[in-house]
Design a protein around this motif. Structure first.
Motif, PDB file in Angstrom:
ATOM      1  N   VAL A 130      70.807  56.071  77.336  1.00 11.16           N
ATOM      2  CA  VAL A 130      70.280  57.386  76.946  1.00 11.16           C
ATOM      3  C   VAL A 130      70.390  58.369  78.101  1.00 11.16           C
ATOM      4  N   LEU A 131      70.036  57.908  79.299  1.00 13.99           N
ATOM      5  CA  LEU A 131      70.077  58.775  80.475  1.00 13.99           C
ATOM      6  C   LEU A 131      71.486  59.297  80.742  1.00 13.99           C
ATOM      7  N   PHE A 132      72.466  58.420  80.755  1.00 17.60           N
ATOM      8  CA  PHE A 132      73.803  58.856  81.139  1.00 17.60           C
ATOM      9  C   PHE A 132      74.535  59.580  80.012  1.00 17.60           C
ATOM     10  N   GLU A 133      74.126  59.352  78.766  1.00 15.14           N
ATOM     11  CA  GLU A 133      74.672  60.164  77.675  1.00 15.14           C
ATOM     12  C   GLU A 133      74.124  61.588  77.782  1.00 15.14           C
ATOM     13  N   SER A 134      72.835  61.706  78.096  1.00  9.95           N
ATOM     14  CA  SER A 134      72.247  63.022  78.325  1.00  9.95           C
ATOM     15  C   SER A 134      72.923  63.710  79.504  1.00  9.95           C
ATOM     16  N   TYR A 135      73.226  62.935  80.528  1.00 10.79           N
ATOM     17  CA  TYR A 135      73.879  63.479  81.727  1.00 10.79           C
ATOM     18  C   TYR A 135      75.277  64.004  81.396  1.00 10.79           C
ATOM     19  N   ARG A 136      76.000  63.274  80.563  1.00  3.73           N
ATOM     20  CA  ARG A 136      77.329  63.740  80.162  1.00  3.73           C
ATOM     21  C   ARG A 136      77.235  65.113  79.490  1.00  3.73           C
ATOM     22  N   ASN A 137      76.252  65.280  78.620  1.00  7.33           N
ATOM     23  CA  ASN A 137      76.070  66.571  77.948  1.00  7.33           C
ATOM     24  C   ASN A 137      75.744  67.674  78.953  1.00  7.33           C
ATOM     25  N   LYS A 138      74.887  67.357  79.919  1.00  4.94           N
ATOM     26  CA  LYS A 138      74.509  68.347  80.935  1.00  4.94           C
ATOM     27  C   LYS A 138      75.717  68.763  81.779  1.00  4.94           C
ATOM     28  N   ILE A 139      76.538  67.783  82.126  1.00  6.46           N
ATOM     29  CA  ILE A 139      77.720  68.083  82.936  1.00  6.46           C
ATOM     30  C   ILE A 139      78.671  68.992  82.156  1.00  6.46           C
ATOM     31  N   GLU A 140      78.847  68.713  80.867  1.00  5.75           N
ATOM     32  CA  GLU A 140      79.721  69.562  80.051  1.00  5.75           C
ATOM     33  C   GLU A 140      79.178  70.990  79.952  1.00  5.75           C
ATOM     34  N   GLU A 141      77.866  71.121  79.847  1.00  6.79           N
ATOM     35  CA  GLU A 141      77.244  72.433  79.724  1.00  6.79           C
ATOM     36  C   GLU A 141      77.258  73.209  81.045  1.00  6.79           C
ATOM     37  N   ASN A 142      77.346  72.487  82.148  1.00  4.76           N
ATOM     38  CA  ASN A 142      77.242  73.121  83.471  1.00  4.76           C
ATOM     39  C   ASN A 142      78.472  72.834  84.337  1.00  4.76           C
ATOM     40  N   SER A 143      79.626  72.730  83.697  1.00  6.09           N
ATOM     41  CA  SER A 143      80.842  72.363  84.442  1.00  6.09           C
ATOM     42  C   SER A 143      81.225  73.402  85.490  1.00  6.09           C
ATOM     43  N   SER A 144      80.672  74.605  85.386  1.00  5.51           N
ATOM     44  CA  SER A 144      81.003  75.651  86.362  1.00  5.51           C
ATOM     45  C   SER A 144      80.542  75.294  87.772  1.00  5.51           C
ATOM     46  N   ILE A 145      79.605  74.362  87.894  1.00  4.65           N
ATOM     47  CA  ILE A 145      79.124  74.014  89.236  1.00  4.65           C
ATOM     48  C   ILE A 145      80.237  73.404  90.089  1.00  4.65           C
ATOM     49  N   PHE A 146      81.243  72.824  89.442  1.00  5.69           N
ATOM     50  CA  PHE A 146      82.322  72.212  90.206  1.00  5.69           C
ATOM     51  C   PHE A 146      83.201  73.267  90.877  1.00  5.69           C
ATOM     52  N   MET A 147      83.064  74.516  90.448  1.00  2.00           N
ATOM     53  CA  MET A 147      83.776  75.605  91.098  1.00  2.00           C
ATOM     54  C   MET A 147      82.864  76.373  92.048  1.00  2.00           C
ATOM     55  N   SER A 148      81.574  76.464  91.724  1.00  6.47           N
ATOM     56  CA  SER A 148      80.656  77.261  92.551  1.00  6.47           C
ATOM     57  C   SER A 148      80.007  76.448  93.661  1.00  6.47           C
ATOM     58  N   GLY A 149      79.809  75.145  93.431  1.00  5.40           N
ATOM     59  CA  GLY A 149      79.177  74.311  94.442  1.00  5.40           C
ATOM     60  C   GLY A 149      80.104  74.050  95.621  1.00  5.40           C
ATOM     61  N   LYS A 150      79.516  73.891  96.784  1.00  3.57           N
ATOM     62  CA  LYS A 150      80.290  73.694  98.009  1.00  3.57           C
ATOM     63  C   LYS A 150      80.257  72.219  98.416  1.00  3.57           C
ATOM     64  N   ALA A 151      81.428  71.713  98.779  1.00  2.00           N
ATOM     65  CA  ALA A 151      81.529  70.312  99.182  1.00  2.00           C
ATOM     66  C   ALA A 151      82.757  70.137 100.062  1.00  2.00           C
ATOM     67  N   VAL A 152      82.768  69.058 100.814  1.00  2.00           N
ATOM     68  CA  VAL A 152      83.908  68.757 101.679  1.00  2.00           C
ATOM     69  C   VAL A 152      83.981  67.250 101.869  1.00  2.00           C
ATOM     70  N   ASN A 153      85.191  66.729 101.970  1.00  2.00           N
ATOM     71  CA  ASN A 153      85.409  65.350 102.408  1.00  2.00           C
ATOM     72  C   ASN A 153      85.865  65.397 103.857  1.00  2.00           C
ATOM     73  N   SER A 154      85.214  64.635 104.716  1.00  3.22           N
ATOM     74  CA  SER A 154      85.517  64.672 106.140  1.00  3.22           C
ATOM     75  C   SER A 154      86.112  63.356 106.619  1.00  3.22           C
ATOM     76  N   PHE A 155      87.088  63.471 107.511  1.00  2.88           N
ATOM     77  CA  PHE A 155      87.661  62.328 108.213  1.00  2.88           C
ATOM     78  C   PHE A 155      87.347  62.500 109.685  1.00  2.88           C
ATOM     79  N   VAL A 156      86.701  61.499 110.267  1.00  9.62           N
ATOM     80  CA  VAL A 156      86.331  61.565 111.677  1.00  9.62           C
ATOM     81  C   VAL A 156      86.766  60.272 112.360  1.00  9.62           C
ATOM     82  N   LEU A 157      87.472  60.417 113.470  1.00  9.71           N
ATOM     83  CA  LEU A 157      87.842  59.262 114.287  1.00  9.71           C
ATOM     84  C   LEU A 157      87.038  59.294 115.575  1.00  9.71           C
ATOM     85  N   LEU A 158      86.301  58.217 115.827  1.00 10.78           N
ATOM     86  CA  LEU A 158      85.526  58.071 117.051  1.00 10.78           C
ATOM     87  C   LEU A 158      86.134  56.970 117.906  1.00 10.78           C
ATOM     88  N   LYS A 159      86.072  57.170 119.219  1.00  7.02           N
ATOM     89  CA  LYS A 159      86.560  56.171 120.168  1.00  7.02           C
ATOM     90  C   LYS A 159      85.425  55.777 121.095  1.00  7.02           C
TER      91      LYS A 159
END
Length: 371
Positions: free
Chosen positions: A332-361
Motif C-alpha cells: 500500500v505504501l509504495f503504490e501510494s508513493y508511485r502515485n505521488k511521484i507521478e503527480e510531482n514528477s517536476s521535482i526531478f527537474m527543480s530539485g538539486k542533486a549531484v553524484n560525486s567522485f572523490v579519490l583520497l590518498k
C-alpha cells in the motif's frame, strides 16, 4: 581494542536481498550506471596516483568494497579496479595475487553475494560483516578501498529527533526537507560524527600511500536543504505515511518515531571532513552524471519510469519500513508513493542533486596521526 570498537552496534537496514521483484539485484541499475560512469576515473586514479612502491612491494594486493550489498554491481566495480591494476602492474617484475574483501552489515544477504560470484574471477574473495563506521580490518592491511552509494547512510538517525521535549523533535516527518533548523542541525551533527569515525577507521586500515575511492549522491555546494532532490524524494514518501495515518492504516505516533538515517552531503562538506581528519590528501574530486533510475538527467528531461524508480527506492528502504511498521503496509505504501511521484514528477527537474567522485590518498606522514 580495535576488535572491541568494531563491535559497536549501529542501525542496519541492508538492501533487499534475494532475487525477487523488489530485490536490490533487480533494482539497482542506477547504481550500476554510476559505477560505469566512474570507470575511467578509477583507471586514472590507479594509473596516475598509485605509487610504484605500493605496487611492487606486496605479494598480495588487498582491495575492500565497503557497502557491497548483494551484487552484481560490486563485481563490476571490483573488475574495473583489477583491470586498471593489471595494466599498471606492467611496471613491476610480477603481478601479485589479489584479495578482495566484500563488506556490509551482517544482515546483508551474503549467501546470494557469494553464490553469484563471477566464476572466472582472478582474485581470492572474502566477506567482512560489520559497520564501516568502525574498524573492520587490521592496521595497514588494505591497499585500495572502494565505497559507492553507501556513505550517505548514517550510522543511525539522531536520537533527539524522537524526543518530544527536544526542539529537534521531527513530528510527522521522516526526513529533513521541510523541517526546522534544529532537525537539520541534528542530521548535520550526526553526519560529522559519522564521517570522522569513517575516516579515522580507514586511516588505520589503509597502508600509507594507499587509495580510497568514494562515490556518493548528495547536493551541490551551497544548496539549501529544502532544494535538495534526495530530500524531496524522501519527503514525498513521508507524506504517503501521513496519508495512511489519517486513514488509520498506521499510527501517527509510529510515523513520528521514524527518521530515515540518510544525509545528502555536499562535496565541500566532505572536503572539510577530510581536511579536518588530516590523514588523507584529496587527489581527485569530480562530478559524475546524475542518474535517475538508469538514465542521466539533463536540462529538459522530465519523464522518468515511475514504476522502475519506486522499485529502486523500495529495494533500498523496504527493510527499514518493514522493521518499523511491519510487512503488511509495504504494498500500500509504495503504490501510494508511485502515485505521488507521478503527480510531482517536476521535482526531478527543480530539485538539486549531484553524484560525486572523490579519490583520497593515505598520507605518508601527518602530525595528526594518533596511535
Amino acid at each position: 581494542m580495535a576488535a572491541e570498537q568494531s563491535m559497536e552496534l549501529h542501525e542496519a537496514y541492508p538492501m533487499t536481498g534475494g532475487d525477487g521483484l523488489y530485490s536490490y539485484v533487480n533494482n539497482s541499475s542506477g547504481q550500476k550506471a554510476v559505477i560505469d560512469s566512474a570507470k575511467e576515473l578509477v583507471k586514472r586514479a590507479i594509473v596516475e596516483k598509485l605509487d610504484k612502491e605500493i605496487l611492487c612491494s606486496f605479494k598480495t594486493f588487498r582491495i575492500a568494497d565497503l557497502g557491497c550489498s548483494v551484487g552484481p554491481n560490486t563485481y563490476f566495480a571490483v573488475q574495473n579496479i583489477l583491470e586498471a591494476l593489471e595494466s599498471k602492474y606492467q611496471q613491476c617484475h610480477q603481478i601479485p595475487e589479489f584479495q578482495v574483501f566484500y563488506s556490509d552489515h551482517s544482515a546483508n544477504d551474503f549467501n546470494l553475494l557469494f553464490t553469484s560470484l563471477p566464476q572466472n574471477r582472478n582474485y581470492y574473495a572474502a566477506g567482512v560483516p560489520g559497520s564501516f563506521y568502525g574498524r573492520l580490518f587490521p592496521e595497514a592491511s588494505l591497499h585500495f578501498v572502494h565505497c559507492s552509494y553507501a556513505i550517505q547512510w548514517l550510522s543511525g538517525a539522531p536520537k533527539e529527533l524522537m524526543d518530544k521535549s527536544s526542539p529537534a523533535w521531527n513530528k510527522s516527518r521522516i526526513h529533513y526537507a521541510n523541517s526546522g533548523d534544529e532537525v537539520v542541525r541534528a542530521y548535520k551533527a550526526q553526519y560529522h560524527k559519522d564521517i570522522e569515525q569513517f575516516l579515522q577507521a580507514r586511516a588505520q586500515e589503509i597502508v600509507c600511500g594507499g587509495l580510497m575511492v568514494l562515490i556518493f549522491p548528495g547536493v551541490p555546494n551551497g544548496t539549501h536543504h529544502s532544494q535538495s532532490l534526495p530530500s524531496m524524494i524522501l519527503e514525498l514518501l513521508g507524506s504517503c505515511l501521513m496519508d495512511m495515518a489519517r486513514k488509520g492504516i498506521v499510527s501517527e505516533e509510529k510515523v513520528d518515531t521514524l527518521n530515515i538515517p540518510i544525509y545528502g552531503m555536499s562535496p565541500q562538506e566532505l572536503k572539510e571532513a577530510v581536511e579536518g581528519n588530516g590523514r588523507f590528501s584529496i587527489e581527485i574530486m569530480e562530478d559524475l552524471p546524475l542518474m535517475i533510475h538508469d538514465h542521466a538527467v539533463s536540462g529538459g528531461q522530465s519523464k522518468i519510469d515511475t514504476q522502475a524508480f519506486v522499485c529502486h527506492m523500495r529495494a533500498g528502504l523496504e527493510g527499514l519500513f518493514k522493521n518499523h511498521f511491519g510487512e503488511r503496509i509495504l504494498d500500500v505504501l509504495f503504490e501510494s508513493y508511485r502515485n505521488k511521484i507521478e503527480e510531482n514528477s517536476s521535482i526531478f527537474m527543480s530539485g538539486k542533486a549531484v553524484n560525486s567522485f572523490v579519490l583520497l590518498k593515505r598520507k605518508l606522514s601527518t602530525s595528526k596521526l594518533a596511535s
